[in-house]
Design a protein around this motif. Structure first.
Motif, PDB file in Angstrom:
ATOM      1  N   ARG A  21       0.954  -0.974   0.143  1.00 25.33           N
ATOM      2  CA  ARG A  21       0.117   0.123  -0.213  1.00 25.33           C
ATOM      3  C   ARG A  21       0.941   1.398   0.030  1.00 25.33           C
ATOM      4  O   ARG A  21       2.320   1.141   1.032  1.00 25.33           O
ATOM      5  CB  ARG A  21      -0.881   0.011   1.251  1.00 25.33           C
ATOM      6  CG  ARG A  21      -1.990   1.486   0.853  1.00 25.33           C
ATOM      7  CD  ARG A  21      -2.643   0.910   2.526  1.00 25.33           C
ATOM      8  NE  ARG A  21      -1.594   1.839   3.907  1.00 25.33           N
ATOM      9  CZ  ARG A  21      -1.583   2.738   4.255  1.00 25.33           C
ATOM     10  NH1 ARG A  21      -1.551   3.692   4.060  1.00 25.33           N
ATOM     11  NH2 ARG A  21      -0.290   2.748   5.652  1.00 25.33           N
ATOM     12  N   TYR A  56      -3.979   2.307 -11.830  1.00 30.15           N
ATOM     13  CA  TYR A  56      -3.809   1.834 -10.191  1.00 30.15           C
ATOM     14  C   TYR A  56      -5.128   2.172  -9.551  1.00 30.15           C
ATOM     15  O   TYR A  56      -5.904   3.802  -9.762  1.00 30.15           O
ATOM     16  CB  TYR A  56      -3.201   2.409  -9.032  1.00 30.15           C
ATOM     17  CG  TYR A  56      -1.786   0.905  -9.564  1.00 30.15           C
ATOM     18  CD1 TYR A  56      -1.592  -0.370  -9.609  1.00 30.15           C
ATOM     19  CD2 TYR A  56      -1.234   2.391 -10.334  1.00 30.15           C
ATOM     20  CE1 TYR A  56      -0.385  -0.357  -9.912  1.00 30.15           C
ATOM     21  CE2 TYR A  56       0.596   1.304 -10.174  1.00 30.15           C
ATOM     22  CZ  TYR A  56       0.778   0.219 -10.532  1.00 30.15           C
ATOM     23  OH  TYR A  56       1.694  -0.397 -10.625  1.00 30.15           O
ATOM     24  N   SER A  57      -6.511   1.584  -9.221  1.00 31.04           N
ATOM     25  CA  SER A  57      -7.722   1.874  -8.166  1.00 31.04           C
ATOM     26  C   SER A  57      -7.313   2.833  -6.710  1.00 31.04           C
ATOM     27  O   SER A  57      -5.785   2.686  -6.477  1.00 31.04           O
ATOM     28  CB  SER A  57      -8.636   0.635  -7.512  1.00 31.04           C
ATOM     29  OG  SER A  57      -9.226   0.356  -9.010  1.00 31.04           O
ATOM     30  N   ILE A  59      -7.614   3.283  -3.178  1.00 30.30           N
ATOM     31  CA  ILE A  59      -8.624   2.597  -2.044  1.00 30.30           C
ATOM     32  C   ILE A  59      -9.089   3.248  -1.131  1.00 30.30           C
ATOM     33  O   ILE A  59      -8.967   3.094   0.018  1.00 30.30           O
ATOM     34  CB  ILE A  59      -7.465   1.281  -2.141  1.00 30.30           C
ATOM     35  CG1 ILE A  59      -6.614   2.072  -1.234  1.00 30.30           C
ATOM     36  CG2 ILE A  59      -7.030   0.971  -2.657  1.00 30.30           C
ATOM     37  CD1 ILE A  59      -5.231   0.773  -0.415  1.00 30.30           C
ATOM     38  N   ALA A  71      -3.303   0.139  -3.687  1.00 29.41           N
ATOM     39  CA  ALA A  71      -2.497  -1.089  -3.990  1.00 29.41           C
ATOM     40  C   ALA A  71      -1.822  -1.410  -5.034  1.00 29.41           C
ATOM     41  O   ALA A  71      -2.323  -1.833  -5.447  1.00 29.41           O
ATOM     42  CB  ALA A  71      -2.916  -2.126  -2.852  1.00 29.41           C
ATOM     43  N   ILE A 120      -6.575  -9.377  -6.307  1.00 31.42           N
ATOM     44  CA  ILE A 120      -6.355  -7.716  -6.277  1.00 31.42           C
ATOM     45  C   ILE A 120      -7.448  -6.746  -6.721  1.00 31.42           C
ATOM     46  O   ILE A 120      -8.172  -5.583  -6.289  1.00 31.42           O
ATOM     47  CB  ILE A 120      -4.877  -6.855  -7.346  1.00 31.42           C
ATOM     48  CG1 ILE A 120      -4.517  -6.134  -6.757  1.00 31.42           C
ATOM     49  CG2 ILE A 120      -5.404  -7.584  -8.535  1.00 31.42           C
ATOM     50  CD1 ILE A 120      -3.963  -5.667  -5.243  1.00 31.42           C
ATOM     51  N   THR A 123      -9.533  -3.808  -4.850  1.00 35.94           N
ATOM     52  CA  THR A 123      -9.166  -2.885  -4.801  1.00 35.94           C
ATOM     53  C   THR A 123     -10.076  -1.250  -4.840  1.00 35.94           C
ATOM     54  O   THR A 123     -10.805  -0.343  -3.685  1.00 35.94           O
ATOM     55  CB  THR A 123      -7.853  -2.008  -5.555  1.00 35.94           C
ATOM     56  OG1 THR A 123      -7.572  -2.588  -6.701  1.00 35.94           O
ATOM     57  CG2 THR A 123      -6.327  -3.046  -4.784  1.00 35.94           C
ATOM     58  N   GLY A 153      -6.278  -7.880   1.010  1.00 38.35           N
ATOM     59  CA  GLY A 153      -7.723  -6.957   0.980  1.00 38.35           C
ATOM     60  C   GLY A 153      -8.053  -7.732   2.514  1.00 38.35           C
ATOM     61  O   GLY A 153      -8.952  -6.467   3.081  1.00 38.35           O
TER      62      GLY A 153
END
Length: 316
Positions: A21, A56-57, A59, A71, A120, A123, A153
Motif C-alpha cells: 500500500r 491503479y484504483s 483505495i 495498492a 487484487i 481495490t 484486502g
C-alpha cells in the motif's frame, strides 16, 4: 490531456508478500481533489530511460482530501512497473499522478449494490464501500482469493455481516448462482478481478434474468510485453520504435507525439487512434473495439495493443 499532480510518498505498507500500500500527499499539505468510489489514477514511473505509466484504483476514502492511497501487486512477469513500485519507490519520493478518473462508477439509483472482487480486484471496492456507507446505501461485498497469504484486502476490510470472504484453500468458494438469485429487484452487481470471474458473473446474471444495465465490471490489465516493432506517423513521417517491455502509448509519449488518454487499460476509448495503413497484424488487447472494428484494421488503442508485420502507419 490529463492534468498531473506532484505528490510525495508518505507511507508504504506491506499488505501481503506481493502487495504494498502506498499513500501519497501534497508536499505542501494542500488539499487534493476528492473523487468517487471506483476511481483510478495513473502513476508515472521514471525507470532509467523508460517512463512507465500504470493505472491503479484509489483505495482511500473518496472524501478525504489529505491524500490518495493505492495498492500495488508485484508482477515479476510484467513489464516492470509493479517491480519499480516495489523495489525503487521509498518514502519521501515525489511521483507524478494523474487526476482521478472513474470508469467504474456506482449507480446510486440502485436499491442495493453487490460488490464482487477477485484477488487484487478488491481495490476499487475499498473506496466504493466508503462512498456507499456515507450515502447510507445497502450493499454486500464478496471477496474471493486463493489463500490467506494472497488476501491483501483482508487488512483493509472491516468485519461486518455484509462482508463475505471466500478463500479457496480454506474450502470457501463463491456460489454465484445462489448469491445472485438471492437479491432484491433493483440490485446492481459490480465485478472486478480476473476475466474468468467477470465472465462468470455476467453469464450467471444473464441466466437469472438480470437486466444488462444492472451488471457492471472492470478488468484492470496492463499492456502485455511482446516483440519490438515500429510505427510511422503519417503527418510527419516520424518512425517511432516500440520496445519489448514498452506500450505503444509510452513509446509515442517518449517520442513527443501527443496522444490523449485516460485509463491506459483499454477500457475507456480515449486513446483510440486511426490506422492509415497496416501491412501486418494488430494485436488488439483492449476492451473497447468490437470484433468488426478489429478485423477492419482501421483503429488501434495505443495503450494496450501491439503490432506484428512490415509496416503500421498511424494518423497522428
Amino acid at each position: 490531456m490529463i492534468s498531473k499532480l506532484n505528490l510525495k510518498v508518505v507511507e508504504i505498507e506491506d499488505l501481503s508478500p506481493l502487495v504494498k500500500r502506498f499513500r501519497f500527499e501534497d508536499p505542501d499539505k494542500a488539499a487534493l481533489p476528492v473523487f468517487s468510489g471506483g476511481a483510478h489514477v495513473s502513476v508515472e514511473m521514471p525507470d532509467g530511460e523508460m517512463l512507465r505509466h500504470n493505472s491503479y484504483s484509489l483505495i482511500s476514502d473518496p472524501y478525504d482530501a489529505t491524500g490518495y492511497e493505492i495498492a500495488v501487486r508485484r508482477e515479476d512477469q510484467g513489464r516492470g512497473g509493479s517491480k519499480f513500485m516495489h523495489e525503487k519507490v521509498v518514502v519521501g519520493d515525489i511521483l507524478k499522478l494523474s487526476m482521478p478518473a472513474n470508469l467504474f462508477q456506482l449507480d446510486l439509483r440502485a436499491k442495493k449494490h453487490m460488490l464482487i472482487g477477485g484477488g487484487i480486484g478488491i481495490t476499487p471496492f475499498l473506496s466504493q464501500m466508503r462512498q456507499l456507507e456515507m450515502h447510507g446505501q445497502a450493499y454486500e461485498l464478496h471477496y474471493a482469493t486463493h489463500s490467506r497469504e494472497e488476501a491483501a484486502g483482508l487488512a483493509l476490510l472491516p468485519e461486518a455481516a455484509h462482508i463475505h470472504v471466500h478463500i479457496s484453500e480454506d474450502g470457501s468458494r463463491m456460489d454465484l448462482g445462489a448469491m445472485l438469485a438471492d437479491q432484491p429487484l433493483g440490485c446492481h452487481v459490480y465485478t472486478c478481478g480476473p476475466e474468468g470471474l467477470i465472465t462468470a458473473v455476467a453469464e450467471q446474471a444473464a441466466m437469472l434474468g438480470w437486466p444488462a444495465t444492472s451488471v457492471h465490471s472492470e478488468a484492470f490489465t496492463a499492456p502485455p510485453p511482446g516483440a519490438p516493432f515500429e510505427v510511422t506517423i503519417a503527418s510527419t513521417g516520424q518512425v517511432v520504435p516500440v520496445a519489448a517491455n514498452q506500450s505503444l502509448l509510452e513509446a509515442l509519449e517518449a517520442a513527443n507525439v501527443v496522444v490523449d488518454y485516460s485509463c491506459r487499460g483499454g477500457g475507456c476509448g480515449r486513446c483510440e487512434t486511426t490506422v492509415t495503413s497496416c501491412d501486418g497484424d494488430i494485436e488488439h488487447n483492449d476492451f473497447w473495439l468490437s470484433k468488426e472494428e478489429r478485423a477492419e484494421k482501421k483503429k488501434i488503442m495505443p495503450c494496450m495493443s501491439r503490432f506484428k508485420g512490415l509496416a503500421l502507419v498511424l494518423d497522428l
